[in-house]
Scaffold this active site. Structure first.
Site, mmCIF file in Angstrom:
data_model
loop_
_atom_site.group_PDB
_atom_site.id
_atom_site.type_symbol
_atom_site.label_atom_id
_atom_site.label_comp_id
_atom_site.label_asym_id
_atom_site.label_seq_id
_atom_site.Cartn_x
_atom_site.Cartn_y
_atom_site.Cartn_z
ATOM 1 N N ASP A 135 0.833 -1.200 0.000
ATOM 2 C CA ASP A 135 0.000 0.000 0.000
ATOM 3 C C ASP A 135 0.867 1.248 0.000
ATOM 4 O O ASP A 135 1.957 1.265 0.588
ATOM 5 C CB ASP A 135 -0.902 0.025 1.232
ATOM 6 N N MET A 136 0.363 2.314 -0.632
ATOM 7 C CA MET A 136 1.040 3.602 -0.594
ATOM 8 C C MET A 136 0.391 4.455 0.490
ATOM 9 O O MET A 136 -0.827 4.388 0.705
ATOM 10 C CB MET A 136 0.962 4.293 -1.946
ATOM 11 N N GLN A 164 -0.741 6.840 -6.538
ATOM 12 C CA GLN A 164 -1.880 7.699 -6.223
ATOM 13 C C GLN A 164 -1.950 8.850 -7.221
ATOM 14 O O GLN A 164 -1.025 9.657 -7.315
ATOM 15 C CB GLN A 164 -1.738 8.230 -4.800
ATOM 16 N N ARG A 185 -1.476 -0.999 -8.811
ATOM 17 C CA ARG A 185 -2.803 -0.492 -8.447
ATOM 18 C C ARG A 185 -2.811 1.031 -8.536
ATOM 19 O O ARG A 185 -1.993 1.707 -7.904
ATOM 20 C CB ARG A 185 -3.167 -0.902 -7.021
ATOM 21 N N GLY A 189 -6.117 8.491 -4.233
ATOM 22 C CA GLY A 189 -5.388 8.986 -3.071
ATOM 23 C C GLY A 189 -6.323 9.464 -1.990
ATOM 24 O O GLY A 189 -7.356 10.072 -2.286
ATOM 25 N N ALA A 190 -5.955 9.199 -0.727
ATOM 26 C CA ALA A 190 -6.872 9.484 0.378
ATOM 27 C C ALA A 190 -6.211 10.195 1.547
ATOM 28 O O ALA A 190 -6.786 10.247 2.634
ATOM 29 C CB ALA A 190 -7.502 8.176 0.871
ATOM 30 N N HIS A 228 -14.195 3.790 -7.624
ATOM 31 C CA HIS A 228 -15.634 3.585 -7.546
ATOM 32 C C HIS A 228 -16.361 4.533 -8.492
ATOM 33 O O HIS A 228 -17.589 4.496 -8.582
ATOM 34 C CB HIS A 228 -16.132 3.818 -6.117
ATOM 35 N N ARG A 289 -10.690 8.299 6.691
ATOM 36 C CA ARG A 289 -10.353 8.570 5.292
ATOM 37 C C ARG A 289 -11.509 8.193 4.368
ATOM 38 O O ARG A 289 -11.753 8.856 3.365
ATOM 39 C CB ARG A 289 -9.064 7.846 4.898
ATOM 40 N N ARG A 290 -12.222 7.127 4.713
ATOM 41 C CA ARG A 290 -13.382 6.767 3.900
ATOM 42 C C ARG A 290 -14.470 7.843 4.011
ATOM 43 O O ARG A 290 -15.131 8.169 3.030
ATOM 44 C CB ARG A 290 -13.951 5.413 4.345
#
Length: 309
Positions: A135-136, A164, A185, A189-190, A228, A289-290
Site C-alpha cells: 500500500d502507498m 496515487q 494499483r 489517493g486518500a 468507484h 479517510r473513507r
C-alpha cells in the site's frame, strides 16, 4: 468542504479515543470493516469469493513506532495467510501491507526493518500461492516505499505496487512501473497532501487518473484499476479495449462496502474484480479517510457515534 477537516480528524487523538469506544459492529464502522479478528476477515473473504469476486486483505495499522507492534503485525499477516490456505481461499485472496505498520517509521533503521518484515510476509504469501501488494501512504513515504518495492521484487517479482493519481509525480512513476510482470494499483489517493505535491481540484485529480491509466493500459504490466467512479470504470474498460487487453489481463478494485452491486455486475460481465477488505482493531484512521472521500456518510456516522449502537 468537509474533506480536509475529516482528514485532520483522522490524526486527532481526542476524537480517536471517543470514536474507538464504539464497538466495531456499530453503524457505519461495520459497513467498511467486517471485524477485528482474523476469523471475521476470513468469513468476509469466503462470502465475496462465493459471489465471484477476488479479495485483498489489509490488517489495519500504520505509523507504528514500536518494534513489538510491528512484529505483531507480521504475525497477524502470516496467521491470516495460513487461515486462508486452510480454508482453500488463498488462490483468490492476496494481502495488502502498509510498510509503516511493519517498521518503516521506526526511529532506527526503520526501512531495513520494514524490508525484512515485508520479505517474511511475501514468503508466506508465496507459500500460500498468492501475492502481496505494498500500500502507498502519504507522500513523505513514497520514495521509501518504491525503494523497498524494488528490493522486494528482486526475490518476489510478483509484489504489487500502488500509486496515487493526486500526486504530481505519479504519471512518471507509472511509466517507470509499467513493465512486464509489474502489478500496479492505481487509486486517486486518500491522504491530506499539500498543494506543492498534489492536485487539489477534483477535476485535476480525475484528469491525472486518466493520464496514468493510459500509461498503465498501454504498458506491459498488469493494471489494477482502483476506483468507484463510474466514469473511470468506463474509461478503464475502453482503454483496455483500445489496447487489445483481454479480460483478466487487468482488474478493477473497489473497497469493501462500497458499490457492492457494481462489484458483482462487473464480475458477472466477465471482469476480474478485487475487493479491498480491511480488518483489525486499528480501524479509526481508515474509517476517517473513507468518510473524507464520501462526506455524505457523515450524518450516518454521527448518529452511530451519538447512539453508540
Amino acid at each position: 468542504m468537509l474533506r480536509q477537516p475529516l482528514l485532520m480528524l483522522s490524526r486527532s487523538e481526542m476524537v480517536k479515543d471517543l470514536v474507538t469506544a464504539m464497538p466495531v459492529s456499530s453503524g457505519i464502522v461495520s459497513r467498511y470493516v467486517p471485524g477485528e479478528a482474523t476469523e471475521s476477515a476470513v468469513e468476509a473473504t469466503r462470502g465475496l469469493i462465493a459471489d465471484g469476486l477476488h479479495v485483498t486483505l489489509d490488517f489495519l495499522g500504520e505509523d507504528t513506532v514500536d518494534r513489538a507492534q510491528a512484529d505483531a503485525t507480521v504475525a497477524a499477516y502470516t496467521g491470516l495467510l495460513t487461515a486462508l490456505t486452510d480454508e482453500g481461499l488463498s488462490r483468490n485472496a492476496e494481502v495488502s501491507v502498509k510498510l509503516s505498520a511493519i517498521g518503516q517509521a521506526l526511529p532506527d533503521r526503520g526501512e531495513k526493518v520494514a524490508l525484512d518484515n515485508a520479505r517474511v510476509i511475501c514468503q508466506a504469501a508465496r507459500n500460500a500461492g498468492t501475492t502481496v501488494t505494498l500500500d502507498m501512504e502519504d507522500h513523505t513515504t513514497t520514495d521509501s516505499t518504491l525503494s523497498t518495492l524494488r528490493e522486494l521484487r528482486k526475490d518476489f517479482p510478483e509484489t504489487g505496487a500502488v500509486v496515487q493519481a493526486y500526486l504530481h509525480r505519479t504519471e512518471a512513476d507509472c511509466r517507470d512501473l509499467a513493465y512486464e510482470g509489474s502489478r500496479v494499483r492505481l487509486c486517486k489517493g486518500a491522504y491530506n497532501e499539500p498543494e506543492s505535491v498534489a492536485f487539489q481540484d477534483k477535476h485535476e485529480v480525475d484528469k491525472s487518473y486518466v493520464r496514468c491509466l493510459k500509461v498503465l493500459m498501454a504498458g506491459q504490466g498488469y493494471p489494477m484499476v482502483a476506483t468507484h467512479d463510474p466514469r473511470m470504470v468506463d474509461i478503464g474498460g475502453a482503454l483496455a479495449t483500445r489496447n487489445d487487453r483481454a479480460q483478466g489481463s487487468y482488474e478493477f478494485q473497489m473497497l469493501f462496502g462500497i458499490r457492492p452491486d457494481e462489484q458483482r455486475r462487473l464480475a458477472e460481465a466477465g471482469e476480474k474484480v478485487r475487493v479491498y477488505v480491511p480488518y483489525g482493531e486499528e480501524w479509526y484512521g481508515y474509517l476517517m479517510r473513507r468518510l473524507a472521500e464520501r462526506p455524505s456518510n457523515l450524518t450516518f456516522f454521527l448518529r452511530s457515534l451519538i447512539s453508540k449502537k
